[in-house]
Scaffold this motif. Structure first.
Motif, PDB file in Angstrom:
ATOM      1  N   ARG A  13      32.315  32.270  10.389  1.00 53.25           N
ATOM      2  CA  ARG A  13      32.203  30.972  11.553  1.00 53.25           C
ATOM      3  C   ARG A  13      32.985  31.307  12.934  1.00 53.25           C
ATOM      4  NH1 ARG A  13      32.310  27.195   7.331  1.00 53.25           N
ATOM      5  NH2 ARG A  13      34.227  26.489   7.991  1.00 53.25           N
ATOM      6  N   ARG A  14      34.279  31.947  12.574  1.00 57.06           N
ATOM      7  CA  ARG A  14      35.294  32.178  13.598  1.00 57.06           C
ATOM      8  C   ARG A  14      34.843  33.388  14.336  1.00 57.06           C
ATOM      9  NH1 ARG A  14      40.796  32.719  12.400  1.00 57.06           N
ATOM     10  NH2 ARG A  14      41.266  32.285  14.512  1.00 57.06           N
ATOM     11  N   PHE A  15      34.091  34.455  13.595  1.00 55.15           N
ATOM     12  CA  PHE A  15      33.588  35.856  13.972  1.00 55.15           C
ATOM     13  C   PHE A  15      32.704  35.509  14.731  1.00 55.15           C
ATOM     14  CE2 PHE A  15      31.120  39.408  13.828  1.00 55.15           C
ATOM     15  CZ  PHE A  15      31.754  40.323  14.202  1.00 55.15           C
ATOM     16  N   ASN A  16      31.419  34.379  14.235  1.00 53.84           N
ATOM     17  CA  ASN A  16      30.431  34.302  15.233  1.00 53.84           C
ATOM     18  C   ASN A  16      30.976  33.552  16.579  1.00 53.84           C
ATOM     19  OD1 ASN A  16      28.718  35.060  13.432  1.00 53.84           O
ATOM     20  ND2 ASN A  16      28.198  33.343  12.640  1.00 53.84           N
ATOM     21  N   ARG A  17      31.905  32.485  16.622  1.00 55.94           N
ATOM     22  CA  ARG A  17      32.296  32.170  17.825  1.00 55.94           C
ATOM     23  C   ARG A  17      32.951  33.052  18.479  1.00 55.94           C
ATOM     24  NH1 ARG A  17      33.676  27.509  14.409  1.00 55.94           N
ATOM     25  NH2 ARG A  17      35.980  28.494  14.290  1.00 55.94           N
ATOM     26  N   LEU A  18      33.892  33.956  17.949  1.00 54.03           N
ATOM     27  CA  LEU A  18      34.434  34.846  18.798  1.00 54.03           C
ATOM     28  C   LEU A  18      33.585  35.736  19.467  1.00 54.03           C
ATOM     29  CD1 LEU A  18      37.486  36.077  19.120  1.00 54.03           C
ATOM     30  CD2 LEU A  18      36.547  37.628  17.353  1.00 54.03           C
ATOM     31  N   MET A  19      32.443  36.359  18.900  1.00 57.36           N
ATOM     32  CA  MET A  19      31.419  37.002  19.557  1.00 57.36           C
ATOM     33  C   MET A  19      30.509  36.553  20.443  1.00 57.36           C
ATOM     34  SD  MET A  19      32.558  39.666  18.598  1.00 57.36           S
ATOM     35  CE  MET A  19      31.936  41.366  18.073  1.00 57.36           C
ATOM     36  N   SER A  20      30.441  35.215  20.400  1.00 59.23           N
ATOM     37  CA  SER A  20      29.616  34.526  21.249  1.00 59.23           C
ATOM     38  C   SER A  20      30.072  34.063  22.392  1.00 59.23           C
ATOM     39  CB  SER A  20      28.751  33.361  20.819  1.00 59.23           C
ATOM     40  OG  SER A  20      29.715  32.153  20.485  1.00 59.23           O
ATOM     41  N   ASN A  21      31.372  33.948  22.508  1.00 63.56           N
ATOM     42  CA  ASN A  21      32.516  33.609  23.771  1.00 63.56           C
ATOM     43  C   ASN A  21      32.267  34.772  24.691  1.00 63.56           C
ATOM     44  OD1 ASN A  21      34.280  32.858  25.428  1.00 63.56           O
ATOM     45  ND2 ASN A  21      35.931  32.520  23.924  1.00 63.56           N
ATOM     46  N   PRO A  22      32.025  34.596  26.050  1.00 64.51           N
ATOM     47  CA  PRO A  22      32.098  35.679  26.880  1.00 64.51           C
ATOM     48  C   PRO A  22      33.280  36.258  27.168  1.00 64.51           C
ATOM     49  CG  PRO A  22      31.360  33.604  27.869  1.00 64.51           C
ATOM     50  CD  PRO A  22      31.408  33.380  26.479  1.00 64.51           C
ATOM     51  N   LEU A  23      34.231  35.565  27.059  1.00 68.51           N
ATOM     52  CA  LEU A  23      35.820  35.938  27.458  1.00 68.51           C
ATOM     53  C   LEU A  23      36.458  36.309  26.171  1.00 68.51           C
ATOM     54  CD1 LEU A  23      36.614  33.241  30.021  1.00 68.51           C
ATOM     55  CD2 LEU A  23      35.812  35.698  30.360  1.00 68.51           C
ATOM     56  N   TRP A  24      35.595  36.829  24.982  1.00 71.97           N
ATOM     57  CA  TRP A  24      36.208  37.259  23.614  1.00 71.97           C
ATOM     58  C   TRP A  24      37.123  38.363  23.810  1.00 71.97           C
ATOM     59  CZ3 TRP A  24      35.613  41.877  21.413  1.00 71.97           C
ATOM     60  CH2 TRP A  24      34.711  42.912  21.857  1.00 71.97           C
ATOM     61  N   VAL A  25      37.399  38.942  24.950  1.00 74.48           N
ATOM     62  CA  VAL A  25      38.162  40.286  24.877  1.00 74.48           C
ATOM     63  C   VAL A  25      39.662  39.789  24.507  1.00 74.48           C
ATOM     64  CG1 VAL A  25      38.882  42.238  26.216  1.00 74.48           C
ATOM     65  CG2 VAL A  25      36.495  41.735  26.011  1.00 74.48           C
ATOM     66  N   GLY A  26      39.969  38.593  25.458  1.00 71.80           N
ATOM     67  CA  GLY A  26      41.174  37.917  25.429  1.00 71.80           C
ATOM     68  C   GLY A  26      41.631  36.943  24.347  1.00 71.80           C
ATOM     69  N   GLN A  27      40.918  36.901  23.567  1.00 80.09           N
ATOM     70  CA  GLN A  27      41.156  36.225  22.315  1.00 80.09           C
ATOM     71  C   GLN A  27      41.603  37.007  21.055  1.00 80.09           C
ATOM     72  OE1 GLN A  27      40.466  32.679  22.161  1.00 80.09           O
ATOM     73  NE2 GLN A  27      41.760  32.844  20.102  1.00 80.09           N
ATOM     74  N   ARG A  28      42.644  36.602  20.514  1.00 77.67           N
ATOM     75  CA  ARG A  28      43.202  37.416  19.364  1.00 77.67           C
ATOM     76  C   ARG A  28      42.578  36.936  18.195  1.00 77.67           C
ATOM     77  NH1 ARG A  28      49.255  36.779  20.701  1.00 77.67           N
ATOM     78  NH2 ARG A  28      48.848  35.832  18.847  1.00 77.67           N
ATOM     79  N   TRP A  29      42.347  37.678  17.196  1.00 73.38           N
ATOM     80  CA  TRP A  29      41.614  37.272  15.933  1.00 73.38           C
ATOM     81  C   TRP A  29      42.679  35.851  15.081  1.00 73.38           C
ATOM     82  CZ3 TRP A  29      37.211  37.126  13.928  1.00 73.38           C
ATOM     83  CH2 TRP A  29      37.092  36.897  12.474  1.00 73.38           C
ATOM     84  N   GLY A  30      43.571  36.074  15.206  1.00 80.06           N
ATOM     85  CA  GLY A  30      44.473  35.241  14.531  1.00 80.06           C
ATOM     86  C   GLY A  30      44.888  33.601  15.444  1.00 80.06           C
ATOM     87  N   ASP A  31      44.572  33.841  16.772  1.00 81.60           N
ATOM     88  CA  ASP A  31      44.597  32.475  17.296  1.00 81.60           C
ATOM     89  C   ASP A  31      43.739  31.583  17.181  1.00 81.60           C
ATOM     90  OD1 ASP A  31      46.715  33.917  18.738  1.00 81.60           O
ATOM     91  OD2 ASP A  31      45.793  34.329  20.379  1.00 81.60           O
TER      92      ASP A  31
END
Length: 158
Positions: A13-31
């Motif tokens: 679920r976290r991966f899907n939200r990470l990839m669907s977020n247009p600003l995913w580049v600034g998001q670290r995996w553990g945050d």
């Protein structure tokens, strides 16, 4: 540090939200992400079983330790059954320290869309031993009738 029950789908679920977020580049995996179930202020999901027979649709939801006053059940005009519950955290003494904490506190909710062939006005709700049961009777289905064509008799022309 709090221990959490292992959920194999949490990372998906976290991966899907990470990839669907247009600003995913600034998001670290553990945050923590918005809506992430690792944040204590989130709403937790209520496990449910839904079964149906010729007479009724029955929804069973697990709400262990909840009193009837802590649970809100509603059916909206667009046939959405909503179950909401709330549990406040217990007050701890300064001399106490948790070694493990698995009982969740906060808000719990779940919503499902019901089929259109139910009598929503006749729904019944019961809470017994931590199991919430919502029973909604099935409406009598309209029978297809064969209509007789009245009028002219078939003419024999030869």
């Amino acid at each position: 540090m709090t221990m959490q029950r292992f959920d194999p789908f949490r990372e998906m679920r976290r991966f899907n939200r990470l990839m669907s977020n247009p600003l995913w580049v600034g998001q670290r995996w553990g945050d923590p992400m918005e809506g992430d179930d690792e944040q204590p202020s989130d709403t937790w999901s209520i496990p449910m079983d839904v079964r149906r027979d010729d007479q009724a649709l029955t929804v069973s939801a697990s709400l262990p330790g909840f009193a009837a006053d802590d649970v809100d059940v509603s059916i909206s005009p667009d046939r959405v059954l909503s179950v909401k519950a709330s549990r406040q955290s217990e007050v701890t003494r300064e001399s106490e320290e948790y070694l493990m904490r698995e009982r969740r506190t906060g808000n719990f909710s779940r919503a499902i869309r019901l089929p259109s062939d139910l009598k929503l006005d006749d729904a019944a709700v019961a809470l017994d031993n931590g199991v919430l049961t919502v029973t909604v009777p099935v409406a009598e289905t309209a029978q297809t009738r064969r209509l007789h064509i009245a009028g002219g008799a078939a003419s024999d022309s030869a």
